[in-house]
Design an enzyme around this catalytic site. Structure first.
Site, PDB file in Angstrom:
ATOM      1  N   ASP A  45       0.837  -1.213   0.000  1.00 51.09           N
ATOM      2  CA  ASP A  45       0.000   0.000   0.000  1.00 51.09           C
ATOM      3  C   ASP A  45       0.868   1.258   0.000  1.00 51.09           C
ATOM      4  O   ASP A  45       0.352   2.372  -0.102  1.00 51.09           O
ATOM      5  CB  ASP A  45      -1.022  -0.012   1.144  1.00 51.09           C
ATOM      6  CG  ASP A  45      -0.383  -0.029   2.517  1.00 51.09           C
ATOM      7  OD1 ASP A  45       0.856  -0.068   2.611  1.00 51.09           O
ATOM      8  OD2 ASP A  45      -1.142   0.007   3.518  1.00 51.09           O
ATOM      9  N   SER A  46       2.203   1.098   0.056  1.00 51.11           N
ATOM     10  CA  SER A  46       3.101   2.240  -0.143  1.00 51.11           C
ATOM     11  C   SER A  46       2.910   2.839  -1.538  1.00 51.11           C
ATOM     12  O   SER A  46       3.354   3.955  -1.790  1.00 51.11           O
ATOM     13  CB  SER A  46       4.564   1.813   0.034  1.00 51.11           C
ATOM     14  OG  SER A  46       4.878   0.778  -0.875  1.00 51.11           O
ATOM     15  N   ASP A  84      -1.298  -6.140  -0.603  1.00 50.87           N
ATOM     16  CA  ASP A  84      -1.422  -5.540   0.726  1.00 50.87           C
ATOM     17  C   ASP A  84      -2.879  -5.181   1.007  1.00 50.87           C
ATOM     18  O   ASP A  84      -3.512  -4.488   0.207  1.00 50.87           O
ATOM     19  CB  ASP A  84      -0.591  -4.249   0.729  1.00 50.87           C
ATOM     20  CG  ASP A  84       0.154  -4.028   2.019  1.00 50.87           C
ATOM     21  OD1 ASP A  84      -0.070  -4.783   2.979  1.00 50.87           O
ATOM     22  OD2 ASP A  84       0.983  -3.097   2.046  1.00 50.87           O
ATOM     23  N   LYS A 114      -1.129  -9.500   2.476  1.00 50.34           N
ATOM     24  CA  LYS A 114      -0.371  -9.071   3.655  1.00 50.34           C
ATOM     25  C   LYS A 114      -1.282  -8.235   4.534  1.00 50.34           C
ATOM     26  O   LYS A 114      -2.068  -7.430   4.020  1.00 50.34           O
ATOM     27  CB  LYS A 114       0.865  -8.268   3.245  1.00 50.34           C
ATOM     28  CG  LYS A 114       1.647  -7.748   4.451  1.00 50.34           C
ATOM     29  CD  LYS A 114       3.006  -7.207   4.065  1.00 50.34           C
ATOM     30  CE  LYS A 114       2.988  -5.799   3.559  1.00 50.34           C
ATOM     31  NZ  LYS A 114       2.399  -4.800   4.485  1.00 50.34           N
ATOM     32  N   GLU A 116      -1.333  -5.797   8.138  1.00 52.96           N
ATOM     33  CA  GLU A 116      -0.558  -5.090   9.170  1.00 52.96           C
ATOM     34  C   GLU A 116      -1.193  -5.301  10.537  1.00 52.96           C
ATOM     35  O   GLU A 116      -2.412  -5.188  10.689  1.00 52.96           O
ATOM     36  CB  GLU A 116      -0.541  -3.583   8.885  1.00 52.96           C
ATOM     37  CG  GLU A 116       0.351  -3.197   7.742  1.00 52.96           C
ATOM     38  CD  GLU A 116       0.505  -1.681   7.602  1.00 52.96           C
ATOM     39  OE1 GLU A 116       0.150  -0.930   8.531  1.00 52.96           O
ATOM     40  OE2 GLU A 116       0.993  -1.271   6.538  1.00 52.96           O
ATOM     41  N   GLU A 183       9.156  -4.487  10.158  1.00 49.60           N
ATOM     42  CA  GLU A 183       9.527  -3.165   9.635  1.00 49.60           C
ATOM     43  C   GLU A 183      10.061  -2.271  10.749  1.00 49.60           C
ATOM     44  O   GLU A 183       9.394  -2.065  11.776  1.00 49.60           O
ATOM     45  CB  GLU A 183       8.320  -2.497   8.956  1.00 49.60           C
ATOM     46  CG  GLU A 183       8.683  -1.120   8.402  1.00 49.60           C
ATOM     47  CD  GLU A 183       7.692  -0.546   7.396  1.00 49.60           C
ATOM     48  OE1 GLU A 183       6.740  -1.261   6.989  1.00 49.60           O
ATOM     49  OE2 GLU A 183       7.873   0.622   7.012  1.00 49.60           O
TER      50      GLU A 183
HETATM   51  O1  KIV Z   1       3.488  -1.116   1.570  1.00 48.12           O
HETATM   52  C1  KIV Z   1       4.634  -1.568   1.515  1.00 48.12           C
HETATM   53  O2  KIV Z   1       5.392  -1.320   0.570  1.00 48.12           O
HETATM   54  C2  KIV Z   1       5.075  -2.407   2.609  1.00 48.12           C
HETATM   55  C3  KIV Z   1       6.504  -2.831   2.640  1.00 48.12           C
HETATM   56  C4  KIV Z   1       7.365  -1.683   2.913  1.00 48.12           C
HETATM   57  C5  KIV Z   1       6.738  -3.948   3.570  1.00 48.12           C
HETATM   58  O3  KIV Z   1       4.301  -2.742   3.444  1.00 48.12           O
END
Ligand code: KIV
Length: 278
Positions: A45-46, A84, A114, A116, A183
């Protein structure tokens, strides 16, 4: 056909070899990451920041993440693609969490998701695993909790905070996560969690003693100029190389140097002669 890396392959690599992961957000970054030979491609989600220009990751929606994941999966044929789960796509309840995670597999053709958070999100994670959805955990600095954490800060620096992260890691592994992102936790803590957990740890800003590493592809390529965390190693400077190329293009257009003869289509001479007689 190349054999696809699977979530069980990643879990089975624990203690045998170091694992590599890059993020991707569209077809070209997906292809680049896959062709580099990394084990995993994370549609993180970055992308809210590096591809969509947001200040943080909180505003990206489920529909946007599915859209980007579809583009990435079109470009990745070998690496495991992990999508994510964005902010508020799994926190409101188990049913919603499973339905949203399922969209990444059925609509976007990712192979894992993924999530969080630690024990606070254990129930949605268990339900996803029961539904046959491989889940990667993510603890330490969890950017979706930015407001509560008070900023992008290293986590687990006190013995008490470190114990909480250790217990979260073990609970996530026990709940069925096939791997865990750590992280921005101190290197000493990352090493201890890696020794204690029976699934691979994938570090970002957590030192060398994890089972693998992940970085954001825009950081590795030097394509995001707004913010570069201390833990990033940029292997290229594509922002400035790109800017030089675009400025050279503009200069050529303005001077008439582009397009040249080799960029121009020609008519057959006899057709041209007919045209000129008209
Ligand atoms: O969103 C992302 O890119 C991440 C990674 C930095 C692990 O969660």
């Amino acid at each position: 056909m190349t054999k696809r890396v699977t979530a069980p392959d990643i879990a089975a690599a624990k203690g045998l070899r170091r694992l590599s992961c890059l993020t991707a957000c569209d077809y070209p970054t997906g292809r680049l990451a896959d062709e580099s030979g990394v084990d995993m491609v994370l549609v993180g989600d970055s992308l809210a920041m590096v591809a969509l220009g947001h200040e943080d990751t909180l505003s990206v929606t489920m529909d946007e993440m599915v859209h980007h994941t579809k583009a990435v999966t079109r470009g990745v044929s070998r690496a495991l693609v992990i999508a994510d789960m964005p902010f508020l796509s799994y926190q409101p309840g188990v049913d919603k969490a499973v339905a949203n995670a399922g969209r990444f597999l059925s609509e976007a053709r990712a192979q894992a998701v993924k999530v969080e958070g630690g024990r606070a999100v254990i129930e949605p994670i268990r339900a996803m695993v029961r539904a046959g959805i491989p889940v990667m955990g993510h603890i330490g600095l969890t950017p979706q909790h930015l407001a509560a954490l008070g900023g992008f800060k290293v986590q687990g620096k006190t013995a008490e905070a470190a114990m909480i992260l250790m217990e979260d890691a073990l609970a996530l592994a026990e709940a069925g996560c096939f791997s865990l992102v750590l992280e921005c936790v101190p290197g000493e803590l990352a090493r201890r969690i890696t020794q204690a957990a029976n699934v691979p740890t994938i570090g970002i800003g957590s030192g060398p003693d994890t089972d693998g590493q992940v970085l954001v592809i825009h950081d590795v390529l030097g394509l995001y100029d707004r913010f570069r965390p201390k833990f990033v190693k940029a292997y290229a400077d594509l922002w400035n190389q790109g800017l030089d190329a675009l400025r050279a293009y503009r200069t050529d257009v303005e001077s008439g140097a582009f397009p040249a003869a080799e960029h121009t289509f020609a008519m057959p001479d006899e057709e041209l002669a007919k045209l000129d007689r008209k």
